[in-house]
Each structure stands twice: as C-alpha cells, then as structure tokens.
Motif scaffolding. Structure first.
Motif, PDB file in Angstrom:
ATOM      1  N   GLU A  57       0.831  -1.208   0.000  1.00 28.64           N
ATOM      2  CA  GLU A  57       0.000   0.000   0.000  1.00 28.64           C
ATOM      3  C   GLU A  57       0.865   1.257   0.000  1.00 28.64           C
ATOM      4  OE1 GLU A  57      -3.336   0.257  -0.176  1.00 28.64           O
ATOM      5  OE2 GLU A  57      -3.500  -1.919  -0.395  1.00 28.64           O
ATOM      6  N   TYR A  58       2.105   1.132   0.455  1.00 27.20           N
ATOM      7  CA  TYR A  58       3.023   2.268   0.490  1.00 27.20           C
ATOM      8  C   TYR A  58       4.072   2.180  -0.624  1.00 27.20           C
ATOM      9  CZ  TYR A  58       0.997   3.339   5.043  1.00 27.20           C
ATOM     10  OH  TYR A  58       0.113   3.654   6.062  1.00 27.20           O
ATOM     11  N   GLY A  59       3.749   1.414  -1.664  1.00 26.61           N
ATOM     12  CA  GLY A  59       4.601   1.369  -2.847  1.00 26.61           C
ATOM     13  C   GLY A  59       5.819   0.485  -2.724  1.00 26.61           C
ATOM     14  N   ILE A  60       5.885  -0.354  -1.698  1.00 31.83           N
ATOM     15  CA  ILE A  60       7.051  -1.218  -1.493  1.00 31.83           C
ATOM     16  C   ILE A  60       6.666  -2.644  -1.884  1.00 31.83           C
ATOM     17  CG2 ILE A  60       8.717  -2.103   0.187  1.00 31.83           C
ATOM     18  CD1 ILE A  60       8.187   0.445   1.822  1.00 31.83           C
ATOM     19  N   GLU A  61       7.200  -3.111  -2.987  1.00 27.14           N
ATOM     20  CA  GLU A  61       6.943  -4.485  -3.403  1.00 27.14           C
ATOM     21  C   GLU A  61       7.907  -5.422  -2.686  1.00 27.14           C
ATOM     22  OE1 GLU A  61       6.646  -5.146  -7.545  1.00 27.14           O
ATOM     23  OE2 GLU A  61       5.367  -3.401  -7.921  1.00 27.14           O
ATOM     24  N   SER A  62       7.498  -6.668  -2.504  1.00 25.82           N
ATOM     25  CA  SER A  62       8.317  -7.601  -1.731  1.00 25.82           C
ATOM     26  C   SER A  62       8.059  -9.019  -2.192  1.00 25.82           C
ATOM     27  CB  SER A  62       8.014  -7.466  -0.231  1.00 25.82           C
ATOM     28  OG  SER A  62       6.631  -7.669   0.022  1.00 25.82           O
ATOM     29  N   ALA A  63       8.955  -9.913  -1.790  1.00 22.28           N
ATOM     30  CA  ALA A  63       8.823 -11.331  -2.110  1.00 22.28           C
ATOM     31  C   ALA A  63       9.423 -12.137  -0.971  1.00 22.28           C
ATOM     32  CB  ALA A  63       9.530 -11.660  -3.421  1.00 22.28           C
ATOM     33  N   ALA A  64       8.692 -13.150  -0.516  1.00 24.97           N
ATOM     34  CA  ALA A  64       9.149 -13.993   0.580  1.00 24.97           C
ATOM     35  C   ALA A  64       9.884 -15.212   0.019  1.00 24.97           C
ATOM     36  CB  ALA A  64       7.973 -14.432   1.444  1.00 24.97           C
ATOM     37  N   ILE A  65      11.059 -15.529   0.598  1.00 25.30           N
ATOM     38  CA  ILE A  65      11.841 -16.683   0.162  1.00 25.30           C
ATOM     39  C   ILE A  65      12.397 -17.405   1.388  1.00 25.30           C
ATOM     40  CG2 ILE A  65      12.516 -15.576  -2.013  1.00 25.30           C
ATOM     41  CD1 ILE A  65      15.304 -15.171  -0.711  1.00 25.30           C
ATOM     42  N   GLU A  66      12.794 -18.636   1.192  1.00 25.76           N
ATOM     43  CA  GLU A  66      13.512 -19.352   2.238  1.00 25.76           C
ATOM     44  C   GLU A  66      14.991 -18.981   2.163  1.00 25.76           C
ATOM     45  OE1 GLU A  66      12.983 -23.505   2.514  1.00 25.76           O
ATOM     46  OE2 GLU A  66      10.795 -23.425   2.396  1.00 25.76           O
ATOM     47  N   LYS A  67      15.596 -18.788   3.318  1.00 24.19           N
ATOM     48  CA  LYS A  67      17.005 -18.394   3.329  1.00 24.19           C
ATOM     49  C   LYS A  67      17.888 -19.480   2.743  1.00 24.19           C
ATOM     50  CE  LYS A  67      20.838 -17.243   6.390  1.00 24.19           C
ATOM     51  NZ  LYS A  67      21.641 -18.435   6.038  1.00 24.19           N
ATOM     52  N   GLY A  68      17.600 -20.731   3.111  1.00 24.95           N
ATOM     53  CA  GLY A  68      18.397 -21.823   2.587  1.00 24.95           C
ATOM     54  C   GLY A  68      19.859 -21.707   2.983  1.00 24.95           C
ATOM     55  N   PRO A  69      20.763 -22.134   2.126  1.00 26.16           N
ATOM     56  CA  PRO A  69      22.194 -22.099   2.463  1.00 26.16           C
ATOM     57  C   PRO A  69      22.858 -20.743   2.215  1.00 26.16           C
ATOM     58  CG  PRO A  69      21.894 -23.134   0.324  1.00 26.16           C
ATOM     59  CD  PRO A  69      20.508 -22.829   0.842  1.00 26.16           C
TER      60      PRO A  69
END
Length: 546
Positions: A57-69
């Motif tokens: 809503e504040y113009g910040i796009e994001s993506a969730a990922i697993e940290k992994g190695p």
C-alpha cells in the motif's frame, strides 16, 4: 524491560514497529493510525503476508523466500525476517538494516531499538524466512493530511482523561499544602499518591480480565520465567470473592479511595476512615503472598504490586491512627456514607462493564475469523460458480481499463449518473492499478436515444477511448465519476470531441442489446471472470481476492 519503560513506550506489535521503522527510514509520509489500521484490518493479521500487503500500500513491493544455504550478506538490505529467542513466547518480526563483516544490525522486537549481533548468534534466532524488499519507489499514504488531522484529534481525546486525572492530583496536592503543613498533610499526600498507584496497577488487572492476550499485558504479566504467570494466579479457584474477581474488588477499592482523596484532600474524617479500612484489608496482603507462593506456586507481578501499595497504605494508616484524638470521637456519618456509595458504584459498574467489554473483544475476534473464512479464495470461487454466468459475448463491448491481456476480468455494468456506480469506480480502479493481472470492462446500460443525456455522456466517453490513449481515458473516467456534481457541458469542454460522437451509436446499441440479453435490471451489476458477484459480497471486498 522494566514496567516503567513499557509505560513510557506504549507497547506496539512487532509488525507495526517493523513497518514504521522501514517507512520512517524511507522518508514516507504516513500516520501511525493509518499504518496500524491497514495492518490490523488485514485478514491474515498477524502474519508475514499482512506485512507484505501493508507495505505494498506504500509502494514497497516484496517477495518472501527461504534463506536456505545463502549467507545474509547475499541479500540486499533492508529485509524483514522472523526471529525468536528461547525465552520468547512467540516469534517476532524484525527488519535487518545491515549484514556485512560477520555482523547483523537489526531492530529488536522487544525494545524497538537497533541491536547488533554476530551472524552465528543471529542464525540461532532466525526462522529462515526472509521478505526481500524493493524500496526504489515508495509512496506516501493516501489521504495523509486528513489522516494526520484525524490522528491528532484522536490523540487529544485519548489524553483528556489522563490530563484531567493529573490536574485533579495537582489541585488536590495544592490544596493539601496550601494549609499549615503538619502530620495530616503528609499522611494525606501519601494516601493520595498510593491510591493513584493502586488505581493504575488495578486498572491493568482489569485490562487483563478483559484481554489477557494483549501483547502489552502479556509483557507486564511476565513470561520471563517459569514461576511468573498472571493467568495462573488470576484464573485459580481462589481468585474471586462472593463471585466477584479480586481484580474487580481491587479496582473498586482503589477507585473509591482515589476519588475521595481527590474530592476531600486532607479531610481528617476521610483520612481516619481510610486508615481503618486499610488496616482491615491488610490481612489480604499475607493471604495473597502465601497463596501465590505455596498454593499456586506462580507469581503475578501485578498482584505483588498491589500488595506493595496495600503495605504502604497500611504503614500510613498505622501512623495516622496512632494516638489520634479524633478517633475516640468516632466516625462522622457523611464520610462513611460517601465511601460506601462511591465504592458500591464502582463495584457494580465495573462488574457489569467487564462482560460487555469481553463481548466486544470477542466480537472483534469472531469478525476477524468470519472475514478469514469469507475471504477464502476457494469459498469465493464456490459461491461464484453458483452465480449467474455471462452468456452473451463481451468482446469489443464497452471500455477496457488496465492490462488488456490480463488473466482476470471484472465487468461493471453501469450508467453514467448512477450513484453506487460512482462509489464503485475508485474501488475497481484501485484493483487494476495494484494488480496488472486484472482488467476492468465497463459496459453502459443506456437507451441509445439521441435525446437521452445518459446516451450523450456514454458517446463522449466512447469517443475519448477511440481517439485518446489509455492515460487520458482513465483521467476522463475519474473526472466524470469522481466529480461531486456531474455536469456534461463542463465535461465536454474539458474533453472536446466533434464528429467522433456520431460514430459511437453502433457501440452504444450493442451494449444496450447485451444488457437486454443478460436481463440487467439494476446498476451497478458486477461480474467476476464471467460470473455475477454474489449478493453477499460488495465491490469494496474484491480487493481481498486480487
């Protein structure tokens, strides 16, 4: 964290603190109330998804990922993740501001301050789910100025009770010390101070009765050790007297005590009466401590704070009554009557109010659960499948706004002077602006007759779509539907058209025929992916699915 610190820094959720810190660093104009409302109104609050959608809503796009190695240094900062130490009852969200040279700088969820740890230590807390952020194009809060004014007004209203209480204390203390200062002056000042402290602590106990799951209350009530647990004490078998919880008794006692000290500061009759009452209730101190120590074998910090206040009052009472000549004369009827009436009033009102407040809290909880079920995409799709389908082809009809190759299509059947259609317009515009995989098709239900003003407006809008680009088309739709007064002549002057208007009759008649085939009887009629929006859903709710 000390109790004083927690009062000084009103406990906010770690989700709120994380978003607030991030937006503040990006110099985004936002209000605490606007941010808090966006978070709390999210169906999945509290979750990483609620943070993701709020930041969007504040113009910040994001993506969730697993940290992994991967190492933390491989991710661009800032990023958001979830951490939990061994003695924390639940995980907390944090924003990592720097990850380099084997060190991690992050926002501590408990203190809301930046903290530095080695990568090894941070790794032990991390839940290994990272929300990567694109902070290149942040945007300010919609209606920021209006929200800021509303927030200031709310803050003033919230501060009025505290300001009035402090003013009452100052005036009462001023009255006490305006008289010749003596023993009773200091005793009165002591009762005034400790009755206020007792009222503050017992108010937290009442708050715990109403909402024991509140993050602020949970932190005040412990969780730092196995022996500290307010709930274990307050929900035990001896936590009530005459069917009324000790929290209500305590609050009523201190509320009546403080009220009389404010209204009758330094009055000897009230000082003596409360001294006697304080001595009469003093055995409860030993009972409470023994019960927590030997019976429940758990400690309630708030209960112990109450016992400290009662002990202080008992000490003051002993000084007040020792060698008091006034005591031999007995108690005047007026102070006794006032204390009984005030005390009973607080007792009855508090005992009656708590169930209502609990019901209100439960109502909010049930509403959130209901919305979570209501906005489940599978349930929404199942209800759509039972709705009336679009049986007539729509290709080439109306005005298409948004990505023409989008997977999802929302059809809005409307007329240019329909009030509900105008209200639906910004909601649908918001969806297509925030989701490139959704397009909006606007089909107008008008007669097509030349003398009909509705037909003239639609012809003008269709001509603008034919002759102008998408940006100007969207601007024209906004100018028409968002205008407080819809005046066609004014609109036509802003978007001048000539012979193009006469070229739109075929398109308008095609839309009219389509509306007759689909038996459109009211506007707006909304179709989602070729199926009519169920009656139980509103246009404003579509944003929960796209």
């Amino acid at each position: 964290m000390t109790l004083f610190t927690m009062f000084a820094h009103r406990k906010e959720s770690d989700l709120f603190n994380t978003c607030r810190y991030l937006l503040g660093n990006l110099k985004v104009n936002f209000t605490n109330s606007g941010l808090s409302d966006t978070l709390h109104n999210h169906v999945e609050y509290p979750s990483l998804l609620s943070i993701k959608d709020t930041l969007f809503e504040y113009g910040i796009e994001s993506a969730a990922i697993e940290k992994g190695p991967h190492s933390y240094e491989a991710f661009e900062t800032p990023f958001i993740c979830s951490i939990q130490q061994d003695d924390w009852p639940r995980a907390g969200f944090t924003v990592v501001t720097r990850a380099e040279n084997g060190q991690i700088d992050y926002l501590d969820p408990l203190t809301n301050k930046l903290k530095q740890l080695s990568v090894e230590e941070f790794e032990k807390m991390d839940k290994h789910i990272i929300l990567l952020l694109d902070t290149a194009t942040p945007k300010h809060e919609v209606h920021f100025s209006a929200n800021k004014k509303r927030e200031r007004d709310r803050m003033l209203v919230k501060r009025v009770p505290l300001c009035l209480t402090l003013a009452a204390i100052v005036f009462a203390a001023g009255h006490l010390f305006s008289q010749p200062v003596g023993t009773y002056t200091w005793l009165g000042a002591g009762f005034l101070l400790f009755s206020f402290l007792g009222l503050a602590v017992s108010s937290l106990l009442i708050w715990n009765e109403i909402d024991a799951h509140n993050p602020f209350i949970k932190e005040v009530c412990g969780g730092k050790g196995k022996k500290i647990n307010c709930d274990a004490v307050l929900s035990s078998s001896r936590a009530s007297f005459m069917g009324i919880s000790w929290a209500v008794w305590g609050f009523s006692f201190f509320a009546a005590f403080f009220t009389t000290q404010i209204l009758f500061p330094g009055n000897i009759g009230f000082l003596l009466l409360w001294s006697v009452i304080s001595l009469l209730v003093s055995p409860y101190i030993m009972f409470s401590v023994y019960y927590q120590w030997k019976v429940v074998k758990q400690w309630c910090p708030l209960c112990l704070a109450v016992q400290v206040v009662l002990t202080a009052n008992t000490t003051i009472a002993a000084f007040c009554l020792s060698g008091s000549a006034a005591l031999s004369e007995g108690f005047a009827l007026y102070p006794v009557a006032v204390v009984i009436l005030v005390g009973l009033s607080f007792l009855l009102l508090t005992n009656a109010a708590i169930p209502e407040l609990k019901s209100a809290r439960d109502g909010r909880d049930y509403e959130k659960k209901w919305k979570k079920l209501r906005y489940n995409p599978e349930i929404f799709e199942a209800l759509l499948d039972k709705s009336e389908r679009v049986t007539a082809p729509v290709d080439g009809l109306g005005i298409v706004v948004g990505n023409p190759r989008a997977t999802h299509e929302i059809i809005k059947v409307c007329n240019p002077f329909c009030g509900p259609c105008a209200k639906a317009h910004p909601e649908l515009e918001h969806i297509i602006h925030t989701n490139p995989d959704v397009r909006l098709r606007i089909i107008f239900a008008v007669s097509g007759e030349g003398g009909d003003i509705k037909t003239r407006v639609v012809a003008h809008l269709m001509a603008i779509q034919q002759e102008c680009d998408t940006v100007k088309m969207q601007s024209a739709l906004d100018d028409w539907y968002l205008a407080p007064v819809k005046n066609y002549d004014t609109f036509a002057q802003k978007y001048p058209m000539n012979g193009e208007l006469s070229e739109q009759s075929g398109k308008i008649l095609a839309m009219r025929d389509w509306c007759e085939t689909m038996k459109i009887r009211a506007t707006p009629t909304i179709y989602v992916n070729g199926r009519e929006l169920p009656d139980s859903y509103r246009v404003t709710e579509l944003k929960n699915f796209f």
